[in-house]
Design a protein around this motif. Structure first.
Motif, PDB file in Angstrom:
ATOM      1  N   SER A 113       0.680  -1.271   0.009  1.00  0.00           N
ATOM      2  CA  SER A 113       0.099  -0.071   0.051  1.00  0.00           C
ATOM      3  C   SER A 113       0.837   1.203  -0.102  1.00  0.00           C
ATOM      4  O   SER A 113       0.642   2.290  -0.729  1.00  0.00           O
ATOM      5  N   PHE A 114       1.952   1.190   0.802  1.00  0.00           N
ATOM      6  CA  PHE A 114       2.972   2.460   0.707  1.00  0.00           C
ATOM      7  C   PHE A 114       3.453   2.598  -0.691  1.00  0.00           C
ATOM      8  O   PHE A 114       3.488   3.693  -1.199  1.00  0.00           O
ATOM      9  N   ARG A 115       3.773   1.665  -1.290  1.00  0.00           N
ATOM     10  CA  ARG A 115       4.607   1.553  -2.603  1.00  0.00           C
ATOM     11  C   ARG A 115       3.551   2.085  -3.778  1.00  0.00           C
ATOM     12  O   ARG A 115       3.695   2.950  -4.421  1.00  0.00           O
ATOM     13  N   THR A 116       2.248   1.682  -3.445  1.00  0.00           N
ATOM     14  CA  THR A 116       1.254   2.213  -4.457  1.00  0.00           C
ATOM     15  C   THR A 116       0.905   3.687  -4.174  1.00  0.00           C
ATOM     16  O   THR A 116       0.720   4.467  -5.258  1.00  0.00           O
ATOM     17  N   THR A 117       0.935   4.262  -3.009  1.00  0.00           N
ATOM     18  CA  THR A 117       0.677   5.484  -2.754  1.00  0.00           C
ATOM     19  C   THR A 117       1.756   6.479  -3.095  1.00  0.00           C
ATOM     20  O   THR A 117       1.525   7.699  -3.668  1.00  0.00           O
ATOM     21  N   GLN A 147      -3.575  11.697  -1.908  1.00  0.00           N
ATOM     22  CA  GLN A 147      -4.088  10.580  -0.956  1.00  0.00           C
ATOM     23  C   GLN A 147      -5.302  10.671  -0.461  1.00  0.00           C
ATOM     24  O   GLN A 147      -5.815  11.130   0.433  1.00  0.00           O
ATOM     25  N   PRO A 148      -6.288  10.148  -1.548  1.00  0.00           N
ATOM     26  CA  PRO A 148      -7.762  10.277  -1.311  1.00  0.00           C
ATOM     27  C   PRO A 148      -8.134   9.421  -0.166  1.00  0.00           C
ATOM     28  O   PRO A 148      -9.071   9.976   0.322  1.00  0.00           O
ATOM     29  N   ARG A 149      -7.516   8.351   0.410  1.00  0.00           N
ATOM     30  CA  ARG A 149      -8.071   7.697   1.490  1.00  0.00           C
ATOM     31  C   ARG A 149      -7.913   8.459   2.635  1.00  0.00           C
ATOM     32  O   ARG A 149      -8.597   8.353   3.623  1.00  0.00           O
ATOM     33  N   LEU A 150      -6.531   8.986   2.857  1.00  0.00           N
ATOM     34  CA  LEU A 150      -6.222  10.094   3.795  1.00  0.00           C
ATOM     35  C   LEU A 150      -7.147  11.007   3.989  1.00  0.00           C
ATOM     36  O   LEU A 150      -7.618  11.687   5.003  1.00  0.00           O
ATOM     37  N   ALA A 151      -7.611  11.691   2.866  1.00  0.00           N
ATOM     38  CA  ALA A 151      -8.592  12.655   2.676  1.00  0.00           C
ATOM     39  C   ALA A 151      -9.929  12.276   3.399  1.00  0.00           C
ATOM     40  O   ALA A 151     -10.598  13.260   4.143  1.00  0.00           O
ATOM     41  N   SER A 182     -13.383   9.809  16.907  1.00  0.00           N
ATOM     42  CA  SER A 182     -13.557   8.386  16.102  1.00  0.00           C
ATOM     43  C   SER A 182     -12.314   7.825  15.542  1.00  0.00           C
ATOM     44  O   SER A 182     -12.467   6.750  15.077  1.00  0.00           O
ATOM     45  N   PHE A 183     -11.161   8.441  15.619  1.00  0.00           N
ATOM     46  CA  PHE A 183      -9.795   7.757  15.499  1.00  0.00           C
ATOM     47  C   PHE A 183      -9.654   6.674  16.433  1.00  0.00           C
ATOM     48  O   PHE A 183      -8.913   5.683  16.061  1.00  0.00           O
ATOM     49  N   TYR A 184     -10.264   6.760  17.737  1.00  0.00           N
ATOM     50  CA  TYR A 184     -10.052   5.759  18.847  1.00  0.00           C
ATOM     51  C   TYR A 184     -11.198   4.851  19.014  1.00  0.00           C
ATOM     52  O   TYR A 184     -10.948   3.894  19.685  1.00  0.00           O
ATOM     53  N   ALA A 185     -12.190   5.228  18.535  1.00  0.00           N
ATOM     54  CA  ALA A 185     -13.430   4.277  19.027  1.00  0.00           C
ATOM     55  C   ALA A 185     -14.372   4.316  17.997  1.00  0.00           C
ATOM     56  O   ALA A 185     -14.728   5.603  17.469  1.00  0.00           O
ATOM     57  N   GLY A 186     -14.996   3.415  17.585  1.00  0.00           N
ATOM     58  CA  GLY A 186     -16.092   3.349  16.121  1.00  0.00           C
ATOM     59  C   GLY A 186     -15.421   2.798  15.116  1.00  0.00           C
ATOM     60  O   GLY A 186     -14.358   2.164  15.138  1.00  0.00           O
ATOM     61  N   ALA A 187     -16.109   2.866  14.001  1.00  0.00           N
ATOM     62  CA  ALA A 187     -15.959   2.292  12.735  1.00  0.00           C
ATOM     63  C   ALA A 187     -14.380   2.645  12.304  1.00  0.00           C
ATOM     64  O   ALA A 187     -13.727   1.609  11.952  1.00  0.00           O
ATOM     65  N   LEU A 188     -14.018   3.874  12.332  1.00  0.00           N
ATOM     66  CA  LEU A 188     -12.458   4.103  11.793  1.00  0.00           C
ATOM     67  C   LEU A 188     -11.515   3.665  12.560  1.00  0.00           C
ATOM     68  O   LEU A 188     -10.710   2.797  12.218  1.00  0.00           O
ATOM     69  N   ALA A 189     -11.656   3.565  13.896  1.00  0.00           N
ATOM     70  CA  ALA A 189     -10.865   2.795  14.798  1.00  0.00           C
ATOM     71  C   ALA A 189     -10.842   1.093  14.704  1.00  0.00           C
ATOM     72  O   ALA A 189      -9.618   0.825  14.498  1.00  0.00           O
ATOM     73  N   GLU A 190     -11.855   0.731  14.338  1.00  0.00           N
ATOM     74  CA  GLU A 190     -11.765  -0.609  14.161  1.00  0.00           C
ATOM     75  C   GLU A 190     -11.102  -1.057  12.761  1.00  0.00           C
ATOM     76  O   GLU A 190     -10.420  -1.969  12.778  1.00  0.00           O
ATOM     77  N   ARG A 191     -11.271  -0.149  11.878  1.00  0.00           N
ATOM     78  CA  ARG A 191     -10.516  -0.348  10.461  1.00  0.00           C
ATOM     79  C   ARG A 191      -8.937  -0.136  11.075  1.00  0.00           C
ATOM     80  O   ARG A 191      -8.253  -1.256  10.278  1.00  0.00           O
ATOM     81  N   LEU A 192      -8.633   0.612  11.566  1.00  0.00           N
ATOM     82  CA  LEU A 192      -7.074   0.777  12.062  1.00  0.00           C
ATOM     83  C   LEU A 192      -6.531  -0.353  12.714  1.00  0.00           C
ATOM     84  O   LEU A 192      -5.538  -1.013  12.571  1.00  0.00           O
ATOM     85  N   VAL A 193      -7.315  -0.772  13.765  1.00  0.00           N
ATOM     86  CA  VAL A 193      -6.771  -1.950  14.531  1.00  0.00           C
ATOM     87  C   VAL A 193      -7.093  -3.257  13.779  1.00  0.00           C
ATOM     88  O   VAL A 193      -5.941  -4.139  13.670  1.00  0.00           O
ATOM     89  N   THR A 194      -7.848  -3.494  12.820  1.00  0.00           N
ATOM     90  CA  THR A 194      -7.814  -4.790  11.830  1.00  0.00           C
ATOM     91  C   THR A 194      -6.800  -4.596  11.048  1.00  0.00           C
ATOM     92  O   THR A 194      -6.136  -5.644  10.738  1.00  0.00           O
ATOM     93  N   ALA A 195      -6.251  -3.560  10.510  1.00  0.00           N
ATOM     94  CA  ALA A 195      -5.046  -3.253   9.578  1.00  0.00           C
ATOM     95  C   ALA A 195      -3.844  -3.680  10.138  1.00  0.00           C
ATOM     96  O   ALA A 195      -3.174  -4.344   9.550  1.00  0.00           O
ATOM     97  N   ASP A 218      -1.937   1.856   5.618  1.00  0.00           N
ATOM     98  CA  ASP A 218      -3.313   1.249   5.503  1.00  0.00           C
ATOM     99  C   ASP A 218      -3.784   1.758   4.421  1.00  0.00           C
ATOM    100  O   ASP A 218      -4.296   2.740   4.186  1.00  0.00           O
ATOM    101  N   ALA A 219      -4.259   0.891   3.291  1.00  0.00           N
ATOM    102  CA  ALA A 219      -4.899   1.118   1.964  1.00  0.00           C
ATOM    103  C   ALA A 219      -6.138   1.780   2.307  1.00  0.00           C
ATOM    104  O   ALA A 219      -6.603   2.463   1.494  1.00  0.00           O
ATOM    105  N   GLU A 220      -7.060   1.146   3.171  1.00  0.00           N
ATOM    106  CA  GLU A 220      -8.539   1.644   3.495  1.00  0.00           C
ATOM    107  C   GLU A 220      -8.451   2.929   3.920  1.00  0.00           C
ATOM    108  O   GLU A 220      -9.310   3.817   3.535  1.00  0.00           O
ATOM    109  N   THR A 221      -7.643   3.458   4.954  1.00  0.00           N
ATOM    110  CA  THR A 221      -7.584   4.649   5.690  1.00  0.00           C
ATOM    111  C   THR A 221      -6.682   5.738   5.210  1.00  0.00           C
ATOM    112  O   THR A 221      -6.721   6.797   5.506  1.00  0.00           O
TER     113      THR A 221
END
Length: 508
Positions: free
Chosen positions: A156-160, A177-181, A194-207, A350-353
């Motif tokens: 993901s780093f190399r793609t970005t 960096q559209p995903r970061l946007a 929301s970076f620490y709890a909720g859907a976004l945080a879950e994506r980060l922990v999963t990654a 993380d490619a998703e976020t």
């Protein structure tokens, strides 16, 4: 709201423009610093990002000094014995094992609560635009991408950050960096939490989990900023403020107090103080929530220096950090320092976020279970980051200092402080030839001095004659840090960004 008179200096002109726009919109120095820090998280990903850490000092109009220590902790599941068995004597520099909970976004939240006037949307607007529309790759970013590309293998780093012919983006190329946007936009809508709890945080922990990290959802959700009182000492009729452990702020105060009565300190005296600070940081600094750290002793006790030794791996960060200095006419002032630690941190993207995670966990000690900086559950590593604010006897702001420079930050701050105390302008201060003590490359001696080629000959000769190995580097090299300074004057402000960076300063 009318425009606020003030000053800001940062290591990238886009960030300075965002801070200036916040002041023009009626915001104060906190608003300006937040807007600048958010843009830097987009345009300077080698140095900082939402996946990194933050520390700050805030001076309020009533003369109070507020500390924000948003340095993240290790997972609750962290085990020194397990890490030692898996990695050997040190945590790898790249990869998820080096990732601690990123504290920067929690730091933004804490700063905003201290007195920001503008909204999150105002703070993040320019950063979202920069990430979505793209920005030209700066000279510093291009240089660091080229130098580190072989170690940055995350797909993901190399793609970005990849450009032509399977190589990195080059200077002037467009970095989008559209995903970061999207992530920044989510923070603007839902709140920094929301970076620490909720859907976004879950994506980060999963990654992170997918890459082998032990960080769990609770490690994110329960992370909180430490607002312990700043560390401060009186000095030459002023008061110097910084942060205490787990940061190396003590080393600046140790140096400053030892030469308080010297109008022109002997370079050998300075070098010894730098060496003492390095030794104390590496052997006695840790997280005071987990281990006893005697701050008075760190600042005042005598130190027996061992014979210089070769350092096979100095474990230094280069281009690791950004510093923002801001102040306004109402009395608000901010020294903000934000970091990925090593260039591009862990390299885990993380490619998703669009989040690039730091590698602060690399600083934990594994080979000595009794060391203050040993890896432990929810411990914070010993930290190089250190904001600095200097006030006059009445509590008013005199100088705002912020710098990058890895383990040499305390030394760079000492140089800055001594220049400013002698009456140097902000520009003279950040442009002055610079030298630091300590290893930068494998095989360096612990007492090696890195000196820019235009450091005064008499200084270099004195250090050389005393036995310090001298490594000469080009003038104004970013290897020795990007410093930014705001200075209060009789008529307003004086500010400057380090010519070693891509930065700018703005005064109104």
């Amino acid at each position: 709201m009318g425009a606020t008179s003030g000053a800001i200096a940062t290591p990238h002109h886009r960030a300075t423009a965002a801070g200036r726009a916040a002041l023009d919109a009626g915001g104060n120095a906190i608003d300006a610093a937040l807007a600048a820090a958010a843009v830097l998280a987009v345009v300077y990903p080698h140095n900082t990002g939402v996946g990194g850490d933050l520390v700050a000092l805030v001076h309020s109009p009533d003369g109070e000094m507020h500390a924000v220590n948003a340095t993240g902790w290790a997972p609750a599941a962290a085990s020194r014995d397990r890490a030692l068995a898996e990695h050997g004597e040190a945590i790898p520099r790249r990869g998820a094992a080096a990732v601690t909970v990123p504290g920067a976004v929690r730091g933004w939240e804490a700063l905003a609560h201290l007195g920001a006037r503008l909204s999150r949307r105002d703070h993040l607007r320019d950063a979202v635009t920069a990430a979505r529309d793209g920005v030209a790759v700066s000279a510093s970013l291009a240089l660091c991408l080229a130098g580190e590309w072989a170690t940055l293998t995350d797909p993901s780093f190399r793609t970005t950050f990849g450009g032509r012919e399977d190589g990195p983006l080059r200077r002037g190329d467009l970095l989008r960096q559209p995903r970061l946007a999207d992530t920044l936009d989510e923070l603007a809508r839902s709140g920094y939490g929301s970076f620490y709890a909720g859907a976004l945080a879950e994506r980060l922990v999963t990654a992170l989990a997918a890459r082998g990290s032990e960080v769990m959802a609770a490690d994110f959700a329960e992370f909180a900023v430490d607002s312990a009182a700043p560390l401060a000492r009186d000095w030459r009729g002023m008061r110097v403020h910084t942060l205490g452990p787990n940061t190396q702020g003590f080393a600046l105060l140790r140096t400053a107090l030892a030469v308080e009565s010297d109008s022109a300190p002997d370079p050998l005296r300075i070098a010894r103080l730098f060496a003492e600070g390095n030794l104390l940081r590496d052997t006695r600094l840790g997280d005071p929530r987990r281990t006893r750290v005697d701050v008075r002793a760190l600042i005042e006790d005598a130190v027996d220096l061992a014979e210089p030794e070769l350092v096979p791996d100095p474990r230094l960060a280069r281009g690791d950090t950004i510093g923002v200095a801001a102040a306004d006419a109402e009395g608000w002032a901010v020294s903000l320092v934000q970091s990925q630690f090593h260039l591009f941190g862990s390299g885990v993207h993380d490619a998703e976020t669009g989040v690039l995670f730091h590698n602060r966990g690399y600083s934990f000690v594994l080979d000595d279970e009794h060391a203050p900086g040993v890896l432990a559950p929810r411990a914070r590593p010993a930290h190089t980051l250190m904001p600095v604010l200097v006030t006059d006897p009445g509590g008013g702001v005199r100088f705002v200092q912020a710098t990058m420079g890895g383990k040499a930050q305390a030394q760079i701050h000492a140089h800055l402080l001594l220049h400013l105390a002698r009456g140097a302008t902000a520009s003279e201060t950040v442009s002055a030839p610079r030298w630091t003590l300590g290893p930068y490359a494998p095989g360096d001696r612990s007492d090696a001095v890195y000196a820019e080629a235009d450091v005064e000959d008499a200084v270099v000769q004195r250090l050389h004659d005393a036995g310090h190995p001298i490594v000469t580097v080009p003038p104004l090299t970013e290897m020795l840090g990007h410093a930014n300074v705001v200075r209060r004057t009789a008529t307003g402000f004086d500010a400057a960004a380090d010519p070693r960076s891509d930065g700018a300063a703005s005064v109104s």
